[in-house]
Design an enzyme around this catalytic site. Structure first.
Site, PDB file in Angstrom:
ATOM      1  N   HIS A   1      -6.466   1.413  -6.260  1.00 10.24           N
ATOM      2  CA  HIS A   1      -4.523   1.759  -6.322  1.00 10.24           C
ATOM      3  C   HIS A   1      -4.307   2.528  -7.554  1.00 10.24           C
ATOM      4  CE1 HIS A   1      -0.393   1.812  -5.748  1.00 10.24           C
ATOM      5  NE2 HIS A   1       0.028   0.755  -6.516  1.00 10.24           N
TER       6      HIS A   1
ATOM      7  N   SER B   1       2.836   2.793  -9.107  1.00 17.12           N
ATOM      8  CA  SER B   1       2.992   2.451  -7.828  1.00 17.12           C
ATOM      9  C   SER B   1       4.581   1.939  -7.690  1.00 17.12           C
ATOM     10  CB  SER B   1       2.892   0.812  -7.581  1.00 17.12           C
ATOM     11  OG  SER B   1       2.935   0.604  -6.603  1.00 17.12           O
TER      12      SER B   1
ATOM     13  N   ASP C   1      -5.947   5.876  -2.493  1.00 11.32           N
ATOM     14  CA  ASP C   1      -5.342   4.770  -2.519  1.00 11.32           C
ATOM     15  C   ASP C   1      -4.365   3.865  -1.661  1.00 11.32           C
ATOM     16  OD1 ASP C   1      -3.461   3.125  -3.641  1.00 11.32           O
ATOM     17  OD2 ASP C   1      -2.838   4.453  -5.259  1.00 11.32           O
TER      18      ASP C   1
END
Length: 528
Positions: A497, A240, A467
């Site tokens: 995610h 991320s 995602d």
């Protein structure tokens, strides 16, 4: 009936990216910002810091700023998690000046004879405590530990690394209970005053650190960490926001890039406003996929609706009712519209927590908001004892140190229709989040980060088509920006995610093949 395992999964997913990204445009009419440190200037790390010896001891229980809880459990075979602190310059433009202690965690490689080096993790946020998160994943990275010491850290401003402090627990409870999507002048005034109060609290409690918590400094910290850990190159696993940090590192230190993996990729070509809008679309896509799954399961799904659109209308209807009349939540706390939206988003981070979303919406519709509130708490960093970690404060501080953009109230309102079109459920919520940096006391560093890394070793970039938090298109953009021969794009066709922790053997085989054996997957590889 909810389970502790499922709630743990939701909480772990939430640590990877905080839902409310910060964005804006122009100067936002805030107070004048002091000059920003010359982070991008060439600097020399003092030899004493590069050669410092770390003292590793068994890890204590995480601090409240890291999320609290018990000390990490030993790994299979009896290996223990060890913790230490590393000194870094507060300001790299003045490397002989004040220092900051960074908290580190490690588990030693299983096979010392075949050890490659230290594999450094950043789990995103920004604001997630790596010291708390890496042990929480337990054995999920055991295959990588065969040849690497697994290492993570609390970036500056996070957890035990001079953690940014803003409001106290009671103030945060009130803030999160407030209306995050104002509808009239009175609510707008309350919202803007709440934002101003929060910013002032951050400046009052952490003003010295705020100019130095940006991503460029964090990347420089990682290069110092590489040297202290004794590696010629940085072996890295970024998730991320950790992908943006990895990209910035590669740009600053292309010759020091070792085997690196970027999973759940932030689009480096988007400014903060575009990123927020992309998240609105991403969470809407995840909700669409959840609703389709609900319909496909027929009577087994608790939510009403013969089509995905009807299921989502039910969710929107619940949120509309909660705005007018919150329902009982946990103890004396009630579930408000904003908290319900946060809870719904938290459950969309992983397909494993879709059952919690279904159950939470069903129960809230019947007047019991406990589960959705618990999910919101997981994303907001609130523990069951009522204390908050510092992930949200660190998220704001790091994002505002990075992004130049600032929004006024009028500019925010002008943008709301585009956000609502992107997502009827999450658009307004994310659109109002554009004001988070308004009035911030430190100027931002960039519109978008530079991640070009000519001459760097290959960087494996993995995008997940479903995602919600870092939309799939970001992986292609990151690979292209890293440069030809550097960015190697891989696709995972799945939900949630990130890809590596999805359970996909294809993804794990490709990542392991590169990190452990140096085998770079073919560009364009697709896993299902």
């Amino acid at each position: 009936m909810r389970t502790s395992h499922a709630l743990r999964a939701a909480a772990l997913a939430a640590t990877v990216t905080v839902l409310l990204p910060l964005a804006g445009c122009s100067d936002g009419g805030g107070k004048e910002s002091p000059p920003r440190p010359a982070e991008a200037a060439a600097t020399t790390t003092p030899a004493g810091l590069a050669s410092q010896q770390l003292k590793w001891t068994p890890c204590p229980a995480p601090s409240q700023a890291q999320g609290g809880g018990a000390s990490p459990s030993p790994l299979p075979g009896g290996a223990v998690w060890e913790c230490s602190f590393m000194n870094v310059p507060l300001d790299y433009a003045e490397p002989d000046g004040d220092t900051v202690e960074l908290a580190l965690v490690r588990a030693k490689a299983m096979d010392a004879k075949k050890r490659i080096g230290s594999l450094i993790f950043n789990f995103g946020g920004p604001g997630a405590s790596g010291v708390a998160t890496l042990p929480a994943f337990g054995t999920e990275y055991d295959k990588l530990r065969t040849r690497y010491d697994l290492v993570s850290f609390d970036p500056r401003g996070v957890g035990r690394s001079a953690g940014v402090e803003c409001e106290d627990d009671a103030q945060l409870d009130a803030r999160y209970e407030g209306d995050g999507t104002p509808d009239d002048a009175a609510e707008e005034k309350e919202f803007t005053e709440s934002t101003k109060t929060y910013v002032n609290a951050c400046e009052k409690n952490s003003g010295k650190e705020l100019p130095f918590v940006g991503t460029t400094n964090a990347a420089r910290d990682m290069d110092l960490m590489r040297q202290v850990l004794g590696d010629d190159r940085l072996y890295y696993f970024g998730i991320s926001y950790g992908t943006e940090l990895g990209g910035v590192y590669a740009h600053l230190f292309p010759g020091h890039v070792g085997r690196s993996v970027l999973d759940a990729v932030v689009d480096p070509t988007e400014d903060a406003e575009q990123s927020s809008l992309g998240q609105a679309k991403g969470f809407q896509l995840a909700l669409d996929n959840f609703a389709e799954d609900c319909v496909d399961r027929g009577d087994a799904c608790k939510l009403p609706g013969a089509t995905a659109e009807e299921v989502e209308q039910g969710v929107s209807g619940l949120l509309d009712r909660l705005e007018k009349e919150p329902v009982p939540g946990i103890g004396s706390r009630k579930l408000t519209q904003t908290q319900a939206t946060t809870g719904i988003a938290a459950a969309l981070y992983s397909k494993e927590t879709w059952p919690l979303l279904e159950q939470g919406v069903d129960e809230a519709d019947g007047g019991d908001g406990a589960l959705l509130l618990a999910l919101a708490d997981s994303l907001n960093g609130r523990s069951e004892d009522g204390h908050y970690d510092n992930s949200a404060a660190a998220n704001t501080a790091i994002n505002c140190a990075d992004s130049k953009q600032r929004f006024t109230l009028d500019q925010t309102k002008e943008k709301l229709p585009a956000f609502h079109d992107a997502s009827p459920v999450f658009g307004d919520y994310l659109g109002w989040g554009l004001m988070a940096c308004t009035g911030w006391p430190v100027a931002g560093a960039w519109d978008t980060p530079d991640v070009s890394a000519e001459g760097a070793a290959p960087v494996l970039v993995i995008g997940n088509t479903g995602d919600p938090a870092t939309p799939y298109a970001g992986a292609k953009a990151m690979a292209e920006e890293l440069g030809e021969g550097v960015g190697v794009e891989m696709t995972y066709r799945g939900e949630g995610h990130g890809a590596y922790n999805s359970g996909s053997s294809c993804v794990q085989k490709a990542v392991g093949g590169y990190l452990l054996d140096g085998k770079v997957p073919a560009d364009g590889t697709v896993c299902r």
